[in-house]
Design a protein around this motif. Structure first.
Motif, PDB file in Angstrom:
ATOM      1  N   ALA C  55       0.825  -1.214   0.000  1.00 31.15           N
ATOM      2  CA  ALA C  55       0.000   0.000   0.000  1.00 31.15           C
ATOM      3  C   ALA C  55       0.855   1.258   0.000  1.00 31.15           C
ATOM      4  O   ALA C  55       0.396   2.329   0.333  1.00 31.15           O
ATOM      5  CB  ALA C  55      -0.913  -0.005   1.233  1.00 31.15           C
ATOM      6  N   PHE C  57       2.239   3.136  -2.339  1.00 31.69           N
ATOM      7  CA  PHE C  57       2.031   4.242  -3.263  1.00 31.69           C
ATOM      8  C   PHE C  57       0.554   4.502  -3.509  1.00 31.69           C
ATOM      9  O   PHE C  57       0.159   4.886  -4.593  1.00 31.69           O
ATOM     10  CB  PHE C  57       2.782   3.970  -4.560  1.00 31.69           C
ATOM     11  N   GLU C  58      -0.248   4.267  -2.487  1.00 33.92           N
ATOM     12  CA  GLU C  58      -1.675   4.541  -2.648  1.00 33.92           C
ATOM     13  C   GLU C  58      -1.938   6.025  -2.714  1.00 33.92           C
ATOM     14  O   GLU C  58      -2.923   6.474  -3.265  1.00 33.92           O
ATOM     15  CB  GLU C  58      -2.463   3.915  -1.505  1.00 33.92           C
ATOM     16  N   GLY C  59      -1.055   6.789  -2.100  1.00 35.13           N
ATOM     17  CA  GLY C  59      -1.118   8.229  -2.303  1.00 35.13           C
ATOM     18  C   GLY C  59      -1.998   8.987  -1.329  1.00 35.13           C
ATOM     19  O   GLY C  59      -2.442  10.082  -1.628  1.00 35.13           O
TER      20      GLY C  59
END
Lengths: 307, 455, 295
Positions: C55, C57-59
């Protein structure tokens, strides 16, 4: 022992008796065993220089000595862009940072109960290992899921650009990352310099009725100018050799448009397996580096004369 | 000692059909070996085991250092340049080091230990292990190959299904296969996935590898595989090659302009596409080896149900298109103090069953260089692993070509200058037409190749 | 008349007070900007470290499901890249400490003998030092590799220590020479009249007064050693002799690394220099007070 040391030290420069005599050190010069001490103190660095500098530098110069390498270098269409980028990177990165560092050293020297805590946090970028920090900046700037654009979206509802897709924003990101990483250190050095300014000078200025601005221009500035100048020159030398921020933040992209000489050299040396060409790429910065180093040498000798 | 190792080589050549019986070298000396670290821990464990087994069998000692590949690269170049070399360097993808150093006569010819396998090696592994020596004026084996790898498609099957499509319906020609994922994106966006993209085309100049690798596949699919031929000649003057390059640039830049590729792709580094894939920010991409899947192995659902690995479809002419193979193995720098043991160790390692055990223990991220091994050992095509089968089929059973690095050292520089990625940038950023961009890249390629003269 | 004077005083007092508060507020804003600027990328590192691997680079602006798992993995050496973490940490300490110590020692001796004792032709020493910077450190990799083989230091921590000391010392000499100018020569003279020899003057007068610069340069040398990885790989071969910087660089081996572990490692690794710097901050303060006593 002393004669060999002197020989060793005279490498690269002819002996200049008049200069040596004109300079005054301790009152009455060194006496008796003090000479021996002085020579002994110079020995450790002399040894380091002889054993670990002369050979590698000579070897490096030899590696990049064939003129054909430079022909090959200038034939590379990326080369000119790279040179311009390097000038921008060093010119802007170093000067902007030094100016900020100078200002911030003034900010931190004024004791406030909270400035201590700011200083604690301000030092962090310097202490953070470079490699993960620059990768973090690379991801931070990602247009699609990077934190910067997420914040812009959440706070203002706008979609930020893809920073590393553009030449100017890419270059700015590299310069910004370099400033981010090294600003704390130079601030500290200038802060230490400011601390060394004797307080009685300020007191004397105050007695003479000088305000804040005049204290700054008449006491701080003249005393700090030399250190400031020297730090700027030194950091220019460092910045010329720095490849980490460009390598990890923009990676030279987009379309190789943000490459600097150091990253170009690293690519030649270790991606194409042409180490001599890599050294040549860096050596082509010598016309810029050598004046810097000579200036530094002169600066150092002048400052000795002042004592 | 040299005799002993030659004897084992002869033994190898005699044991043609069956596995070569290994005859141990009992001299008991030490060889310094540098090896590249694996992407998964199992690869390193497997390598250490191979070394241990060899030490026990031969009585020789191996002084082993395992290091990440960039470090190995830098260290190898430092060693080869300065002359203080280890006895053996073992690398997964040495094609950036080998061509230039073989050219400069800085490597030991290992033909004597590879020769026994010549007829059983895949044609591609054979080509990827021979390099031209400018001093000797001939090609010879400078790599003792043990493994090879190729790039398959990595697809989120679950996303395709969610979009209402079936992967089995995907057309079996190159352009059409990619285009299949355009409506997948449109459909997923309509379902509320605001940021999803159809294809992870690595049209980047940052790389360093992915962009070059991708473009090579496009060239092959469009009939431009002949841009560099075995003899090391560049064929940018061949209209077929030029057409293929223009069509490739056009296809990829159009897909980008139409919004089917993440805008970021223009400045991706080699890790960015993998990260984006794992975050399901695009549906599919083409990328080297099975590492994309192996990194997710602990996530059973993703690994077994959601991810799909597919080999290459046919080229645009409808004929099967070749996989692009890179070979890995050991090479010996000139000046090595213990060439005999280095060769002896590689002789041991290249034996089919030893290499096979090693590669299997490394989770099959790398493939055997002897196609027969795949046929003899059912493990490779075992369907209980959803990804290995398609990968093996692409890399070993189908047609393949080596990367051009081995044909001419100039190709390494073409890749390092990211001339293909530059084409895309020229079209997307600098408003050139694909033809202009390709012609510009071709001029530069010709200039680079002009510096390298054979014979 | 006296009333107008006191009036003016009152007004100016108010004026100064307003000015003072405006200045303070401006400083606070500046402080806040500084903190945000400094912390942004580090906050991003924390985010990655606190996320689960799948998770990262879910941002979001904060992990949906933050976990200290990555830190546990690093501390317990529960990942193969980190299998020797604490051992490497020890090596890093050793290298970092030796490089700082040698840099300060050699650098301060050289600048003392050149700047204070005015050793005949001593300026050549400082000029020579600057030559080290003619070619950037990363391009001396190949010559350095060669030279360590000649000296028989291959695969010895001292090869790294020697190299890094070589790169750090010219800088130290430079800063010390600049900084030393602010210390009045009369202090040396009076000690000399009291019969102190140069070593005593160096040790008892020069070094304490140089404390702020020593701390800054010492931390510089430490961080130079702390972050260097090219030379670690180049000069060392066996896992037992590697440093943490090498462990960090391992994550770049693959396109598929657990970046959360990498960031957790980086954060833990950054702690000692910070602690060391803040531990030695009082010397900077000491330098300040002594500077005040000088006159």
């Amino acid at each position: 022992m002393s004669s060999t040391t002197e020989q060793a030290l005279s490498v690269g420069r002819p002996f200049d008796a008049t200069r040596a005599r004109r300079r005054h050190g301790w009152f009455g010069g060194l006496q008796g065993s003090e000479h021996a001490w002085a020579v002994a103190f110079a020995l450790p660095y002399t040894a380091v220089f002889l054993f670990f500098v002369i050979y590698p530098i000579g070897y490096g110069l030899w590696m990049g000595s064939s003129p054909a390498l430079y022909q090959e270098l200038f034939d590379d269409p990326r080369y000119m862009t790279t040179v311009i980028n390097t000038l921008l990177y060093v010119g802007i990165g170093v000067n902007l940072k030094m100016f900020l560092a100078f200002m911030l050293s003034g900010f931190f020297i004024r004791k406030r109960w909270w400035s201590k805590f700011v200083l604690v946090l301000f030092i962090l970028p310097w202490a953070t290992p470079a490699l993960p920090a620059f990768m973090s900046i690379h991801w931070f700037l990602n247009g699609q899921w990077g934190m910067l654009n997420n914040m812009l979206f959440e706070l203002f509802g706008i979609d930020g650009p893809v920073y590393l897709n553009e030449h100017w924003t890419g270059l700015a990101a590299n310069v910004g990352a370099y400033i981010w990483k090294t600003l704390p250190f130079w601030t500290l050095i200038l802060l230490a310099g400011r601390m060394a300014v004797p307080t009685e000078l300020y007191e004397a200025a105050a007695v003479d009725g000088a305000g804040g601005l005049r204290k700054f221009t008449h006491v701080t500035l003249p005393l700090m100018a030399n250190l400031y100048f020297v730090c700027t020159l030194l950091d220019m030398v460092f910045a010329l050799g720095d490849f980490n921020s460009t390598f990890f933040v923009s990676g030279g992209g987009p379309a190789m448009s943000t490459e600097v000489l150091a990253t170009l050299g690293i690519r030649y040396a270790f991606t194409v397996a042409l180490p001599n060409l890599g050294v040549a790429a860096v050596m082509s910065a010598l016309p810029l580096l050598i004046p810097l180093v000579i200036l530094l040498m002169r600066k150092l000798r002048m400052s000795e004369g002042q004592l | 000692m040299r005799n002993v190792s030659r004897r084992s080589a002869i033994a190898g050549s005699m044991g043609f059909a069956i596995a070569a019986p290994y005859i141990a070298n009992a001299a008991g000396t030490t060889a310094v070996v540098w090896a590249g670290q694996g992407f998964v821990q199992e690869e390193d464990v497997a390598f250490r085991k191979t070394v241990d087994d060899y030490e026990k069998l031969s009585g020789n000692k191996i002084e082993l250092s395992i290091m990440p590949f960039q470090a190995l690269n830098q260290k190898a170049i430092a060693a080869l340049t300065s002359g203080d070399v280890p006895d053996l360097i073992f690398a997964g993808a040495p094609e950036t080091i080998l061509p230039q150093h073989a050219w400069d006569d800085k490597l030991v010819d290992v033909s004597d230990i590879v020769e026994p396998y010549r007829s059983r090696l895949s044609e591609t592994a054979l080509l990827a292990s021979t390099f031209y020596n400018k001093v000797q004026k001939r090609r010879a084996f400078y790599l003792a190959p043990v493994k090879q790898g190729c790039a398959p498609f990595h697809i989120w099957g679950s996303l395709v299904t969610k979009a209402g499509f079936t992967l089995a319906d995907a057309p079996n020609t190159w352009d059409a296969f990619w285009n299949f994922f355009k409506p997948v994106q449109t459909s997923l966006r309509a379902k509320g996935m605001r940021k999803i993209y159809g294809m992870g085309l690595q049209i980047t100049t940052v790389g360093p590898n992915d962009g070059n690798n991708l473009f090579q596949h496009f060239m092959n699919a469009n009939g431009g595989a002949g841009i560099v031929t075995k003899d090391g000649t560049l064929h940018t003057d061949d209209p077929k090659v030029r057409e293929a390059a223009i069509h490739s640039v056009e296809f990829m830049t159009n897909a980008y302009k139409e919004g089917f590729v993440p805008p970021e792709a223009l400045s991706w580094n080699d890790a960015d596409d993998n990260n984006a894939y794992h975050e399901r920010l695009f549906v599919m991409d083409l990328d080297g080896t099975l590492s994309t899947e192996l990194a997710m192995m602990k996530d059973k659902k993703a690994y077994y149900e959601e991810m799909v690995v597919m080999g290459l479809p046919n080229g645009n002419d409808g004929k099967p298109m070749p996989a692009v193979l890179g070979a890995g193995g050991g090479f010996i720098p000139k000046g090595a103090k213990n060439v005999a043991v280095a060769k002896d160790f590689m002789t041991y390692f290249m034996q089919p069953q030893v290499a096979n055990e090693n590669l299997k223990s490394g989770l099959g991220r790398w493939l055997p260089v002897l196609p027969q091994v795949i046929k003899d050992d059912p493990w490779w095509m075992d369907s209980s692993d959803p990804h290995r089968g398609p990968y093996v089929k692409e890399g070993v059973l189908g047609p393949s070509v080596p990367s051009f690095n081995g044909f001419n050292p100039a190709w390494g520089q073409v890749q390092a200058e990211q001339l293909w990625g530059q084409c895309h940038a020229d079209v997307i950023k600098n408003n050139m037409t694909p033809a202009q961009a390709v012609d510009k890249a071709f001029r530069r390629m010709e200039a680079i190749f002009a510096k390298v003269v054979f014979g | 008349m006296s009333a107008t004077i006191s009036n003016r005083r009152k007004r100016s007092k108010l004026y100064y007070r307003v000015q003072h508060y405006a200045g303070e507020i401006a400083c606070l804003v500046l402080g806040a900007v500084l903190v945000i600027w400094s912390l942004m990328p580090i906050y991003n590192m924390w985010m990655i470290a606190l996320n689960k691997h799948d998770a990262i680079f879910e941002g979001g602006l904060w992990p949906e499901d933050p976990t200290l798992e990555a830190f546990r993995v690093v501390v317990t050496q529960d990942f193969w890249y980190l299998a020797q973490f604490w051992h490497q940490f020890g090596n890093s300490f050793y290298v970092g400490f030796m490089v700082s110590f040698l840099t300060l020692f050699i650098g301060s001796l050289a600048s003392f003998t050149v700047g204070r004792l005015h050793l005949k032709n001593g300026w050549m020493l400082t000029n020579a030092a600057l030559m080290t910077y003619v070619i950037p450190a990363s391009f001396l990799a190949i010559p350095m590799y060669r030279i360590m083989q000649i000296y028989g230091l291959a695969n010895n921590l001292w090869s790294v220590i020697a190299t890094l000391t070589t790169f750090a010392t010219p800088y130290a000499i430079f800063i010390f020479s600049q900084y030393g100018k602010s210390i009045p020569m009369e202090l040396d003279e009076s000690a000399r009249i009291d019969g102190a020899n140069p070593w005593q003057i160096y040790f008892r007068i020069y070094l304490p007064l140089m404390a702020p610069a020593l701390v800054a340069v010492g931390t510089y040398a430490l961080l130079l050693a702390w972050n260097e990885y090219l030379y670690n790989f180049l000069l060392l071969s066996t896992p037992g002799s590697m440093t943490v910087a090498v462990a960090l660089a391992q994550f770049l081996n693959s396109d598929e690394s657990p970046w959360n572990y990498m960031m957790a490692t980086a954060i833990i690794y950054a702690i000692p220099p910070i602690v060391m710097y803040y531990g030695s901050r009082r010397y900077m303060a000491a330098g300040l007070t002594m500077g005040g006593v000088k006159g």
